[in-house]
Design a protein around this motif. Structure first.
Motif, PDB file in Angstrom:
ATOM      1  N   VAL A 125       0.845  -1.199   0.000  1.00 16.81           N
ATOM      2  CA  VAL A 125       0.000   0.000   0.000  1.00 16.81           C
ATOM      3  C   VAL A 125       0.874   1.241   0.000  1.00 16.81           C
ATOM      4  N   ARG A 161       2.691   1.665  -3.382  1.00 16.01           N
ATOM      5  CA  ARG A 161       1.791   2.167  -4.416  1.00 16.01           C
ATOM      6  C   ARG A 161       1.522   3.645  -4.237  1.00 16.01           C
ATOM      7  N   LYS A 162       1.379   4.051  -2.979  1.00 16.75           N
ATOM      8  CA  LYS A 162       1.130   5.460  -2.680  1.00 16.75           C
ATOM      9  C   LYS A 162       2.291   6.323  -3.180  1.00 16.75           C
ATOM     10  N   ASP A 192       9.126   4.383 -18.172  1.00 18.63           N
ATOM     11  CA  ASP A 192       8.885   2.956 -18.386  1.00 18.63           C
ATOM     12  C   ASP A 192       9.260   2.142 -17.162  1.00 18.63           C
ATOM     13  N   HIS A 193      10.347   2.536 -16.503  1.00 24.66           N
ATOM     14  CA  HIS A 193      10.735   1.813 -15.293  1.00 24.66           C
ATOM     15  C   HIS A 193       9.679   1.952 -14.197  1.00 24.66           C
ATOM     16  N   LEU A 222       6.525   2.509 -14.634  1.00 28.37           N
ATOM     17  CA  LEU A 222       5.373   1.684 -15.030  1.00 28.37           C
ATOM     18  C   LEU A 222       5.610   0.229 -14.662  1.00 28.37           C
ATOM     19  N   ARG A 223       6.828  -0.255 -14.940  1.00 31.08           N
ATOM     20  CA  ARG A 223       7.139  -1.644 -14.646  1.00 31.08           C
ATOM     21  C   ARG A 223       7.078  -1.905 -13.141  1.00 31.08           C
ATOM     22  N   GLU A 251       3.430  -2.095 -12.153  1.00 30.26           N
ATOM     23  CA  GLU A 251       2.831  -3.379 -12.505  1.00 30.26           C
ATOM     24  C   GLU A 251       3.302  -4.487 -11.571  1.00 30.26           C
ATOM     25  N   SER A 252       4.567  -4.419 -11.149  1.00 34.85           N
ATOM     26  CA  SER A 252       5.068  -5.423 -10.207  1.00 34.85           C
ATOM     27  C   SER A 252       4.328  -5.319  -8.880  1.00 34.85           C
ATOM     28  N   ALA A 291       0.943  -6.916  -9.375  1.00 33.72           N
ATOM     29  CA  ALA A 291       1.021  -8.367  -9.487  1.00 33.72           C
ATOM     30  C   ALA A 291       1.336  -8.986  -8.123  1.00 33.72           C
ATOM     31  N   ARG A 303       0.552  -7.733  -5.219  1.00 34.18           N
ATOM     32  CA  ARG A 303      -0.686  -7.655  -4.446  1.00 34.18           C
ATOM     33  C   ARG A 303      -1.613  -8.825  -4.765  1.00 34.18           C
ATOM     34  N   ASP A 304      -1.698  -9.145  -6.052  1.00 31.73           N
ATOM     35  CA  ASP A 304      -2.531 -10.279  -6.466  1.00 31.73           C
ATOM     36  C   ASP A 304      -2.054 -11.568  -5.796  1.00 31.73           C
ATOM     37  N   LEU A 305      -0.738 -11.790  -5.829  1.00 31.13           N
ATOM     38  CA  LEU A 305      -0.199 -13.014  -5.234  1.00 31.13           C
ATOM     39  C   LEU A 305      -0.424 -13.021  -3.726  1.00 31.13           C
TER      40      LEU A 305
END
Lengths: 320, 320, 320, 320, 320
Positions: free
Chosen positions: C189, C192-193, C226-227, C229-230, C233-234, C237, C239-241
């Motif tokens: 969290v 991401r913030k 781009d970094h 963004l990557r 996304e990590s 992902a 968080r999903d796991l």
């Protein structure tokens, strides 16, 4: 009651009361009119002197508006929300509406109850009247900034209480009330409802050249906008943490079920075999060697040793 | 049945019925034609006199449209939704469609059943005919405002009922039916389905200069737009609270399981040892000193003291 | 403390300290001023020499800004966030704010504590002073790139720990603490913030011609974008796991309940019939053939065979 | 097999078969070519006569496209999806692809299997050939409208079945299969997958002047667009209701656990005390006054009264 | 290793190896340079001959880029992701990066490992060299199409496995491992991470006139874009179905609890009354008519009839 604070081209700031000076100020004068606990008569005075749009004055009499900004030909109409601190046993925050009319040389603020941020700026301007020379838009910024910044201690307080709830749920499993978690969820729902539209309001004001907000002041409103964004992110992050607390709470219910089940199983495991043994020797067979004392001793020993062994086994194999 | 309300350049407002005056009014006249319980013949009259597009008239005969606004060369076609109050034992709200054709000098409203908001505005205009001079777009605003504002008491009612459900779930754990919670969820799903597209409709009308809506009236539609936004936020916040109530309800099921388990464990904890004791003394050994009365007294004392001690221990250690 | 690194049209890069050279450099000189552990006096020096906007200097004294980019007439004001590694027993990452003022010929960096990325770039430029000729915007890129790239090992570390938690939850069902899962949820969290607004910052800088960022350097900022963004996304992902791990954890609680229930049921299934048998032969009927020894043998055999058969049956039919 | 329906400047509509008239019609003629169960040879004919783009013809041979609209120099290429009704025991809907090539004077429709909507429009045009004079775009509208409207009865059917499932879950708690709920979830996932891109298709066609769709016909496509929106909202609302049904289903599992637990606890509560009493009087003490008949009567009375009292107490205090 | 495939204005396609012909081709020649298992020296050759931007070459040496498209003055830089099939016991897919430099007359492809799609197109062009005349952008389309289409069988395979898992969860309740479900969830998270940015890449290329992609080829890239959209929707739909499987799995745990509880309750219901009966007749009262044989027969009959009656009752009333 009308309160007027104004400054002329040279002179110091002047404070007055009553509706004599209510109206657009002459050239070179900057005027801030604060109206608290407005009634229909006072709104009628505003309508007559300033020619405000009927809809905006109707908004001022109802006080049930969401934060918004509306551009009219001669002025900008702004609604922002402060809040009254929740009472310890209360279950919500009361938002305090503040309506602002921002014109070229005047700022009119209308509110039903005293708002700490407004009072603070008023006192500061009474002391530093020269700030009025920076224009009514700058005064509007000072008021908005004071009202918005008051949310920070509230949110920090909520965040630390939610933190502490999560810790308590994880540590002790029983001292937290579900109602307590829901009370904070409700608080955050309300805060989000107040802060979301405010975001749009200040994003608009931060764009240069909107209505009567000068380019220089727009930079300051961008600052307020950043604060609202930060508040909004804090609300979202706190909601996430509260979600954790709720998950943990629900999970602790299953956990408790398991604890109770384990005790019941332990009890049954200890006493069911004992009951079988005593039942065995309670049978009425003639030839059972019931007269043998060594059997009696063995039986008693079993009744002591068996439960002890089972408990020892359960504890050692971490079954329980 | 057609009902016509119109005002000429000077004269007072006139009310008439029947289809004589159905059609675009002459220069200087503002005309509101209200058609309730429309049938094919009446729609054919509208088609012939106003040259409305076949698709819009088809919409009027079916009444299964979502809220929308469509611009045609000579008029604006508007669909908005009011609602009929849910009956106490019903499980949903019925939305009442209202179709409006807004032209330069006329407003045509078509609806299958009486809509309170429309009736209210009609009565008001019969009294204050001069309001018609502000143009058919202003009349359309009055109707839309009355229809939208009728949602507020409904939503307040729902919100307070949901509040009360949440309190009941948290306090008593058993008097709430799941079906009750789902009934409100369904209501809110329906309300959102009605309000979401309405948001887009009024956002469009609030932009100045769209179709036959004048700039001055657009300000008023912005007000309706704000109301719809507020309604929408209320629906979302109420959904959040209902989510809390549902969480609490599901949690209370686990809680009940735990309560029952505790009782079962308590019962077992009290009686299993007693059964063992009586079983022990029920065994048939010759040399057990069963003839000793002191043992009898001790046994009876144990049968009384042991459960008492266990219950005391459980209560004191807050095990139960 | 001010540290200055500058390069003239020909000469090699020069390093100096103290506030002598603090200020916009003369034509042809590129100057990087790094201010660590800033105090009010030093900020006043910056304000006087560079004429920075009061709001940006106020930001520099508070250090509680979210990542942002603000364009002023003479410079670009940038806030980006690095981080201090979480201590092993800590429960969060501390973000380290870095404020950058990027002008035509100067870059001013302000930070409260040493930031590894800044130090690394500083050392590199001391060695390869010629890089300064590529302009202060390129230096800003080097700093931003170093600060952002430091997140990769942190996130890889978090991702592999989350992976390992999921495996442990699935394999052993008991060695994971819920608090451990929540600690990572909180970390993500916070990350991401920090990363979300940074995305917007670099998206803006990657557009060519924004403020004092040259077209050539914008290409490099696109790389940083781009970094980010990557990284983002990590975080999503991971968080999903982590959500998977939490689901599995909650599920393992039900699983444990079932295991305990099975044992209790097995115990009851074995001993309840035995208790019935011994009870049956414990009855006091005259004509029951209790004196027959074969019955005794049958009874004992049953008491051994019945439980054995039941356990065999349960195991074979995979009931348990 | 090619089927051609065409109308010249004056004459009535003509129907023909075979590939003689396959190709762009001469000036003043409007031609609709319908190709069912296309094979490579027929597609080659289309390619040669109309010069369609190789990619669009490849799409026509595969039939695995999502709904889309593509503008080419001479024609508009459209893919929309109808559906085949799910068989009662099937677990999904089969979507039927329909490919349309819309040019200035021609409409070519290609589909692998008979599609009811297409057949319906074909029959209608055979009767009312004059409709062809409104242009191939209007024919495309008629086809699209017929295909889209076929979804309404399907969705209404699904919605009422989901409604009935929710009622059954809430009322009886046991007659619904989880697989049944999941079957509808899957159906709605598939419907959404088909309807979502269709939304974009008709939104594009409803904008006036796109490709070969005339302004007048665009009004009609806006109508189709509104229908697709309404379908989409119905899918979402039905998903919400299905979510309710699933929640209720999962909750009913806990509920059943509680019911079973209650019965077990009731059984234990009734029999554990009785077992204790009979065990008590089964002990072998000499001086117990076992010879007293009144005690015997009291014991029997207790064995009857105690369970009765407990059941009465449980029922009265709503414990069970 | 460099592999070059080129075609002059007339001649047939020529294949060569080594770095002699690495570099922009002369006017009229179309050249495709494929570099597999690149090393620093080879990238230096590319840098020298083509003057590629240092950042893009750095990307080529690291191979940790997300899919993206970047426009430079002389060429377009493209990163797309293929994948290596997951090994049966592995827990993830490895994505294979493919970097493309697309210029006016050349296409350079760089990849660390053999990618099936690239090899397939290479072999096809060796046979049909004339396709090179359609330009390097068309070759880039062929490669992108081959790489993207390889995802379809993978996704179909995953979808059918997920389908089968859902069926197994619903039918047998015990043969599915939670780890299996999570393995697919992880696979889909990874696939989405790869496909999402690819969507943006092809959306950009499908717009006509971007960089060195001709208008005619843009039509083909729109086709690839549609394929990526379809893949993306499949991933989302499969995630939905997997969510169903997970819900069913979690629900089956409750279901198992209920099954076990029922058995325990059945056991208790059968044996508790029997234990009471045998206990009753095991009491030591003098005047109990224990000598009566009819009572004995009645007792034995009860011990047989009572459990039988209870089981019959339970089965008949569907209690169990």
């Amino acid at each position: 009651m009308f309160q007027i604070l104004e400054i002329g081209p040279q002179g110091p700031a002047q404070v007055s009361q009553g509706d004599d000076r209510v109206g657009p100020p002459p050239e070179g004068v900057v005027r801030w009119i604060d109206l608290e606990a407005q009634d229909a008569a006072q709104l009628a005075v505003l309508a007559e002197r300033f020619q405000f749009h009927p809809l905006t004055l109707e908004d001022c009499s109802h006080f049930d508006q969401r934060p918004k900004v509306e551009t009219y030909a001669d002025y900008l109409f702004l609604v922002i929300h402060g809040f009254r601190l929740p009472s310890p046993d209360g279950d919500g925050i009361d938002s305090l509406e503040l309506h602002l009319f921002l014109g070229e040389r005047f700022l009119v603020t209308v509110h039903a109850e005293p708002i700490p941020g407004v009072e603070m700026v008023w006192k500061r301007l009474e002391g530093e009247g020269a700030l009025l020379h920076r224009g009514p838009d700058f005064v509007a910024y000072l008021v908005a900034d004071a009202v918005v910044d008051a949310y920070f201690p509230l949110l920090d307080d909520i965040a630390s209480q939610v933190d502490e709830i999560e810790d308590r749920v994880l540590d002790e499993h029983s001292q937290v009330e579900l109602a307590e978690i829901f009370r904070f969820k409700r608080l955050l729902v309300e805060l989000r409802k107040v802060l979301s539209p405010q975001r749009d309001v200040f994003a608009l004001l931060a764009k240069r050249g909107e209505g009567w907000v000068g380019e220089r002041t727009a930079l300051y409103f961008r600052d307020v906008y950043d604060h609202v964004l930060r508040l909004h992110e804090s609300v979202e992050a706190t909601r996430d943490l509260l979600g954790n607390a709720l998950d943990a709470y629900l999970w602790s219910a299953s956990q408790r079920t398991n604890e109770i089940m384990k005790r019941l199983t332990l009890l049954s495991a200890v006493f069911l075999p004992l009951t079988f043994i005593t039942g065995f020797f309670g049978q009425n067979f003639d030839h059972l060697p019931f007269g043998d004392d060594r059997l009696l001793v063995a039986m008693v020993a079993t009744c002591i040793a068996l439960p002890a062994a089972m408990v020892y086994f359960f504890v050692r194999s971490k079954w329980f």
